[in-house]
Design a protein around this motif. Structure first.
Motif, PDB file in Angstrom:
ATOM      1  N   TYR A  28       0.880  -1.269   0.058  1.00  0.00           N
ATOM      2  CA  TYR A  28      -0.141  -0.016  -0.106  1.00  0.00           C
ATOM      3  C   TYR A  28       0.947   1.240   0.121  1.00  0.00           C
ATOM      4  CZ  TYR A  28      -3.689   3.611   1.538  1.00  0.00           C
ATOM      5  OH  TYR A  28      -4.513   4.510   1.324  1.00  0.00           O
ATOM      6  N   SER A  31       2.202   1.598  -3.300  1.00  0.00           N
ATOM      7  CA  SER A  31       1.012   2.364  -4.202  1.00  0.00           C
ATOM      8  C   SER A  31       0.805   3.926  -4.040  1.00  0.00           C
ATOM      9  CB  SER A  31      -0.202   1.482  -4.012  1.00  0.00           C
ATOM     10  OG  SER A  31      -0.822   2.096  -2.900  1.00  0.00           O
ATOM     11  N   ARG A  32       1.074   4.418  -3.029  1.00  0.00           N
ATOM     12  CA  ARG A  32       0.655   5.925  -2.846  1.00  0.00           C
ATOM     13  C   ARG A  32       1.561   6.869  -3.612  1.00  0.00           C
ATOM     14  NH1 ARG A  32      -3.908   7.064  -1.845  1.00  0.00           N
ATOM     15  NH2 ARG A  32      -3.413   8.963  -0.684  1.00  0.00           N
ATOM     16  N   PHE A  44       7.078  -2.442  -6.780  1.00  0.00           N
ATOM     17  CA  PHE A  44       5.702  -2.542  -6.542  1.00  0.00           C
ATOM     18  C   PHE A  44       5.005  -3.832  -7.081  1.00  0.00           C
ATOM     19  CE2 PHE A  44       1.271  -0.568  -7.774  1.00  0.00           C
ATOM     20  CZ  PHE A  44       0.870  -0.806  -6.442  1.00  0.00           C
ATOM     21  N   ILE A  48       3.257  -6.732  -4.625  1.00  0.00           N
ATOM     22  CA  ILE A  48       2.065  -7.133  -4.949  1.00  0.00           C
ATOM     23  C   ILE A  48       1.917  -8.764  -5.069  1.00  0.00           C
ATOM     24  CG2 ILE A  48       0.246  -7.463  -6.911  1.00  0.00           C
ATOM     25  CD1 ILE A  48       0.889  -4.339  -7.609  1.00  0.00           C
ATOM     26  N   TRP A  75      -5.920  -5.847 -10.056  1.00  0.00           N
ATOM     27  CA  TRP A  75      -4.788  -5.431  -9.132  1.00  0.00           C
ATOM     28  C   TRP A  75      -3.407  -5.976  -9.209  1.00  0.00           C
ATOM     29  CZ3 TRP A  75      -3.891  -1.191  -6.339  1.00  0.00           C
ATOM     30  CH2 TRP A  75      -3.053  -1.015  -5.473  1.00  0.00           C
ATOM     31  N   ILE A  79      -2.574  -3.644 -12.825  1.00  0.00           N
ATOM     32  CA  ILE A  79      -2.082  -2.144 -11.985  1.00  0.00           C
ATOM     33  C   ILE A  79      -0.689  -1.733 -12.373  1.00  0.00           C
ATOM     34  CG2 ILE A  79      -1.417  -3.069  -9.841  1.00  0.00           C
ATOM     35  CD1 ILE A  79      -3.736  -0.201 -10.541  1.00  0.00           C
TER      36      ILE A  79
END
Length: 225
Positions: A28, A31-32, A44, A48, A75, A79
């Protein structure tokens, strides 16, 4: 669900459940990011995969569809490619609209008296817009509080506080407030590292703060038509 999961409840704790929570937070945070380099995208995707492997292993058998969710599939498998094509996902998630809903619907609703709510919400938003429009940009001077009718105005002394507490004209909530007043004031003055000497007390029925929130010292607001 993953951000607020409580997994230590009456022996519910397990190492896999703890790991899936840790991996979610690692994923998370990545992802930001506002901007992604190729190395960031690779990290990333790895985060995941690490989270997805544990999550699927842990919950597949208790899912009626065996975790065949379109959002989960998107996702895990799409993503990163989407970020490469369209940029950071912050630009096309629903978090902005959820935040606006909180600011312009939930908070004004809680400030209303729950009667003719739509009108009160619109009036609250209108007042907030006027305040924001008239506020001088980058000013260091805070917006002044807006007070309503003054209820009490007296020099501080325990005798006067006790006199107000025993006033038969006060309702029980205000009497309770005066009963706790001295202790609360002393705690406040202690934080300020000062004393109550020459202290003058002014109590108003309500005050509007600089963020447009309203604090009330009376409890008859909800009884109004």
């Amino acid at each position: 669900m993953m951000k607020i999961m409580v997994f230590v409840v009456d022996g519910l704790y397990s190492e896999d459940l703890s790991n899936v929570y840790v991996k979610w937070n690692e994923m998370y945070l990545l992802s930001r990011l506002e901007n992604f380099k190729e190395s960031d995208l690779q990290d990333f995707q790895k985060a995941i995969n690490d989270w997805g492997n544990i999550f699927i292993k842990l919950f597949r058998d208790i899912s009626r569809s065996n975790l065949k969710f379109s959002k989960l599939h998107s996702w895990i498998y799409h993503i990163v490619d989407t970020i490469r094509e369209h940029g950071a996902i912050n630009g096309y998630t629903t978090e902005t609209y959820e935040s606006l809903h909180k600011t312009y619907v939930k908070i004004p609703y809680r400030l209303s008296n729950k009667k003719n709510v739509e009108k009160q919400i619109m009036e609250n938003i209108q007042c907030r817009a006027i305040v924001m429009r008239n506020r001088v940009k980058k000013t260091k001077t805070p917006v002044a509080f807006t007070y309503t009718a003054k209820l009490f105005d007296f020099n501080f002394s325990e005798a006067i506080i006790n006199e107000h507490r025993d006033n038969l004209k006060l309702n029980k909530n205000m009497s309770k407030g005066f009963a706790k007043f001295i202790d609360c004031l002393n705690s406040y003055l202690k934080l300020l590292n000062t004393t109550s000497e020459d202290c003058r007390i002014k109590i108003y029925s309500s005050v509007t703060l600089k963020n447009s929130a309203i604090l009330r010292a009376v409890d008859n607001f909800h009884d109004r038509p």
